[in-house]
Design a protein around this motif. Structure first.
Motif, PDB file in Angstrom:
ATOM      1  N   ALA A  14      24.696  42.809  34.005  1.00 43.95           N
ATOM      2  CA  ALA A  14      24.914  44.223  34.337  1.00 43.95           C
ATOM      3  C   ALA A  14      26.283  44.703  33.885  1.00 43.95           C
ATOM      4  O   ALA A  14      26.450  45.863  33.496  1.00 43.95           O
ATOM      5  N   PHE A  15      27.280  43.821  33.901  1.00 43.88           N
ATOM      6  CA  PHE A  15      28.653  44.201  33.572  1.00 43.88           C
ATOM      7  C   PHE A  15      28.972  44.093  32.083  1.00 43.88           C
ATOM      8  O   PHE A  15      29.990  44.613  31.621  1.00 43.88           O
ATOM      9  N   ALA A  16      28.105  43.451  31.311  1.00 41.65           N
ATOM     10  CA  ALA A  16      28.372  43.178  29.893  1.00 41.65           C
ATOM     11  C   ALA A  16      28.785  44.415  29.075  1.00 41.65           C
ATOM     12  O   ALA A  16      29.664  44.298  28.215  1.00 41.65           O
ATOM     13  N   PRO A  17      28.212  45.605  29.283  1.00 39.53           N
ATOM     14  CA  PRO A  17      28.658  46.752  28.472  1.00 39.53           C
ATOM     15  C   PRO A  17      30.109  47.164  28.731  1.00 39.53           C
ATOM     16  O   PRO A  17      30.683  47.921  27.956  1.00 39.53           O
ATOM     17  N   PHE A  18      30.694  46.679  29.832  1.00 44.88           N
ATOM     18  CA  PHE A  18      32.028  47.112  30.236  1.00 44.88           C
ATOM     19  C   PHE A  18      33.089  46.022  30.084  1.00 44.88           C
ATOM     20  O   PHE A  18      34.273  46.320  29.997  1.00 44.88           O
ATOM     21  N   GLY A  19      32.646  44.756  30.106  1.00 49.58           N
ATOM     22  CA  GLY A  19      33.619  43.668  30.045  1.00 49.58           C
ATOM     23  C   GLY A  19      32.990  42.342  30.406  1.00 49.58           C
ATOM     24  O   GLY A  19      31.782  42.146  30.257  1.00 49.58           O
ATOM     25  N   ASP A  20      33.821  41.447  30.922  1.00 50.43           N
ATOM     26  CA  ASP A  20      33.422  40.077  31.202  1.00 50.43           C
ATOM     27  C   ASP A  20      33.554  39.780  32.688  1.00 50.43           C
ATOM     28  O   ASP A  20      34.516  40.220  33.327  1.00 50.43           O
ATOM     29  N   VAL A  21      32.616  38.993  33.222  1.00 53.66           N
ATOM     30  CA  VAL A  21      32.727  38.475  34.577  1.00 53.66           C
ATOM     31  C   VAL A  21      33.339  37.090  34.472  1.00 53.66           C
ATOM     32  O   VAL A  21      32.892  36.255  33.683  1.00 53.66           O
ATOM     33  N   LEU A  22      34.376  36.861  35.235  1.00 55.50           N
ATOM     34  CA  LEU A  22      35.085  35.588  35.221  1.00 55.50           C
ATOM     35  C   LEU A  22      34.675  34.807  36.462  1.00 55.50           C
ATOM     36  O   LEU A  22      35.038  35.173  37.578  1.00 55.50           O
ATOM     37  N   ASP A  23      33.880  33.765  36.260  1.00 56.53           N
ATOM     38  CA  ASP A  23      33.428  32.965  37.391  1.00 56.53           C
ATOM     39  C   ASP A  23      33.098  31.551  36.942  1.00 56.53           C
ATOM     40  O   ASP A  23      33.290  31.198  35.778  1.00 56.53           O
ATOM     41  N   THR A  24      32.598  30.770  37.842  1.00 52.90           N
ATOM     42  CA  THR A  24      32.279  29.370  37.545  1.00 52.90           C
ATOM     43  C   THR A  24      30.793  29.089  37.749  1.00 52.90           C
ATOM     44  O   THR A  24      30.427  28.009  38.208  1.00 52.90           O
ATOM     45  N   THR A  25      29.945  30.038  37.399  1.00 52.12           N
ATOM     46  CA  THR A  25      28.511  29.792  37.527  1.00 52.12           C
ATOM     47  C   THR A  25      28.056  28.815  36.450  1.00 52.12           C
ATOM     48  O   THR A  25      28.613  28.769  35.353  1.00 52.12           O
ATOM     49  N   GLY A  26      27.039  28.053  36.783  1.00 56.13           N
ATOM     50  CA  GLY A  26      26.512  27.072  35.842  1.00 56.13           C
ATOM     51  C   GLY A  26      27.413  25.856  35.756  1.00 56.13           C
ATOM     52  O   GLY A  26      28.401  25.714  36.481  1.00 56.13           O
ATOM     53  N   ALA A  27      27.053  24.973  34.859  1.00 58.27           N
ATOM     54  CA  ALA A  27      27.833  23.749  34.659  1.00 58.27           C
ATOM     55  C   ALA A  27      29.084  24.057  33.844  1.00 58.27           C
ATOM     56  O   ALA A  27      29.077  24.943  32.999  1.00 58.27           O
ATOM     57  N   PRO A  28      30.173  23.318  34.067  1.00 61.22           N
ATOM     58  CA  PRO A  28      31.363  23.521  33.244  1.00 61.22           C
ATOM     59  C   PRO A  28      31.063  23.216  31.779  1.00 61.22           C
ATOM     60  O   PRO A  28      30.181  22.431  31.466  1.00 61.22           O
ATOM     61  N   ASP A  29      31.821  23.836  30.894  1.00 65.23           N
ATOM     62  CA  ASP A  29      31.664  23.604  29.460  1.00 65.23           C
ATOM     63  C   ASP A  29      32.071  22.191  29.076  1.00 65.23           C
ATOM     64  O   ASP A  29      31.538  21.617  28.134  1.00 65.23           O
ATOM     65  N   LYS A  30      33.040  21.654  29.801  1.00 61.41           N
ATOM     66  CA  LYS A  30      33.463  20.266  29.560  1.00 61.41           C
ATOM     67  C   LYS A  30      34.210  19.762  30.780  1.00 61.41           C
ATOM     68  O   LYS A  30      34.718  20.538  31.589  1.00 61.41           O
ATOM     69  N   LEU A  31      34.260  18.451  30.872  1.00 59.78           N
ATOM     70  CA  LEU A  31      35.054  17.813  31.916  1.00 59.78           C
ATOM     71  C   LEU A  31      36.357  17.325  31.290  1.00 59.78           C
ATOM     72  O   LEU A  31      36.358  16.781  30.190  1.00 59.78           O
ATOM     73  N   LEU A  36      37.730  14.640  36.261  1.00 65.92           N
ATOM     74  CA  LEU A  36      37.955  15.157  37.609  1.00 65.92           C
ATOM     75  C   LEU A  36      38.108  16.680  37.672  1.00 65.92           C
ATOM     76  O   LEU A  36      38.330  17.233  38.745  1.00 65.92           O
ATOM     77  N   CYS A  37      37.985  17.330  36.523  1.00 62.36           N
ATOM     78  CA  CYS A  37      38.180  18.783  36.484  1.00 62.36           C
ATOM     79  C   CYS A  37      37.175  19.406  35.523  1.00 62.36           C
ATOM     80  O   CYS A  37      37.089  19.011  34.361  1.00 62.36           O
ATOM     81  N   GLY A  38      36.391  20.366  36.012  1.00 56.91           N
ATOM     82  CA  GLY A  38      35.480  21.099  35.145  1.00 56.91           C
ATOM     83  C   GLY A  38      36.194  22.267  34.499  1.00 56.91           C
ATOM     84  O   GLY A  38      36.862  23.042  35.180  1.00 56.91           O
ATOM     85  N   ARG A  39      36.065  22.381  33.178  1.00 55.22           N
ATOM     86  CA  ARG A  39      36.677  23.497  32.453  1.00 55.22           C
ATOM     87  C   ARG A  39      35.575  24.500  32.085  1.00 55.22           C
ATOM     88  O   ARG A  39      34.649  24.180  31.347  1.00 55.22           O
ATOM     89  N   PHE A  40      35.694  25.708  32.614  1.00 57.68           N
ATOM     90  CA  PHE A  40      34.811  26.817  32.275  1.00 57.68           C
ATOM     91  C   PHE A  40      35.581  27.594  31.209  1.00 57.68           C
ATOM     92  O   PHE A  40      36.434  28.417  31.509  1.00 57.68           O
ATOM     93  N   HIS A  41      35.278  27.326  29.974  1.00 61.63           N
ATOM     94  CA  HIS A  41      36.112  27.642  28.826  1.00 61.63           C
ATOM     95  C   HIS A  41      35.922  29.067  28.299  1.00 61.63           C
ATOM     96  O   HIS A  41      34.805  29.551  28.180  1.00 61.63           O
ATOM     97  N   ASP A  42      37.037  29.722  27.961  1.00 63.72           N
ATOM     98  CA  ASP A  42      37.075  30.978  27.209  1.00 63.72           C
ATOM     99  C   ASP A  42      36.124  32.028  27.779  1.00 63.72           C
ATOM    100  O   ASP A  42      35.232  32.522  27.101  1.00 63.72           O
ATOM    101  N   ARG A  43      36.318  32.402  29.023  1.00 63.88           N
ATOM    102  CA  ARG A  43      35.407  33.293  29.746  1.00 63.88           C
ATOM    103  C   ARG A  43      35.616  34.780  29.487  1.00 63.88           C
ATOM    104  O   ARG A  43      34.845  35.596  29.980  1.00 63.88           O
ATOM    105  N   ALA A  44      36.670  35.182  28.769  1.00 58.34           N
ATOM    106  CA  ALA A  44      36.932  36.607  28.572  1.00 58.34           C
ATOM    107  C   ALA A  44      37.359  36.897  27.144  1.00 58.34           C
ATOM    108  O   ALA A  44      38.009  36.079  26.503  1.00 58.34           O
ATOM    109  N   GLN A  45      36.998  38.080  26.668  1.00 56.78           N
ATOM    110  CA  GLN A  45      37.430  38.556  25.361  1.00 56.78           C
ATOM    111  C   GLN A  45      38.724  39.354  25.553  1.00 56.78           C
ATOM    112  O   GLN A  45      38.701  40.571  25.681  1.00 56.78           O
ATOM    113  N   LEU A  46      39.836  38.637  25.603  1.00 57.65           N
ATOM    114  CA  LEU A  46      41.123  39.299  25.779  1.00 57.65           C
ATOM    115  C   LEU A  46      41.529  39.975  24.472  1.00 57.65           C
ATOM    116  O   LEU A  46      41.319  39.436  23.392  1.00 57.65           O
TER     117      LEU A  46
END
Length: 164
Positions: A14-31, A36-46
């Motif tokens: 729903a928010f895609a036309p306006f920007g990015d939602v920054l969250d940790t849904t789903g599995a991390p992109d890498k450990l 010991l740490c999940g990285r949810f990588h590059d979540r926003a188009q800065l």
């Protein structure tokens, strides 16, 4: 006369036309860090535009309440702006597409308390609107020599209400 907006749950689709939602849904992109740490990588188009650079600021905003009177929105023509809450409380996000230099019909979203957002360049949006204390946010946006803020005041305000 006041116009009514009903806030909806903030989702990436729903928010895609306006920007990015920054969250940790789903599995991390890498450990990382020995797994010991999940990285949810590059979540926003800065976007910091020509001549700009990334800046990190801390905002501490007064809480508001629903129903909320929306009479002004702003936009940043030179770059994106991300808000990352430093708490776990929901906050209100109001956005509108640009329509020839003025905002189109706004939409309102409620975060789930574990989401941040990134407004893309030129997206009209309401001011930072926490709904409880603390109203502290890390903000990542453009620092540069050119003006990067425009405001639009509605001739008829909107009343933003929570979901039914």
């Amino acid at each position: 006369m006041t116009r009514i907006l009903i806030a909806e749950a903030l989702t990436p689709t729903a928010f895609a036309p306006f920007g990015d939602v920054l969250d940790t849904t789903g599995a991390p992109d890498k450990l990382i860090n020995q797994g010991l740490c999940g990285r949810f990588h590059d979540r926003a188009q800065l976007d910091f535009g020509a001549g700009g650079r990334a800046g990190i600021s801390i905002f501490d905003a007064e809480p508001r309440a629903l129903p909320y009177r929306l009479d002004m929105v702003e936009r940043h023509p030179e770059g994106s702006q991300a808000f990352i809450p430093m708490h776990d409380a929901p906050f209100l996000v109001i956005v509108a597409q640009d329509l020839g230099g003025s905002p189109d019909t706004p939409r309102a979203f409620l975060t789930n308390g574990a989401q941040g957002i990134n407004f893309h360049r030129n997206i009209w949006h309401g001011v930072l609107t926490p709904l409880s204390q603390p109203g502290r946010f890390a903000v990542i946006d453009r620092i540069g020599p050119t003006p990067n803020l425009e405001e639009h005041w509605f001739s008829t305000p909107w009343e933003v209400r929570g979901p039914a």
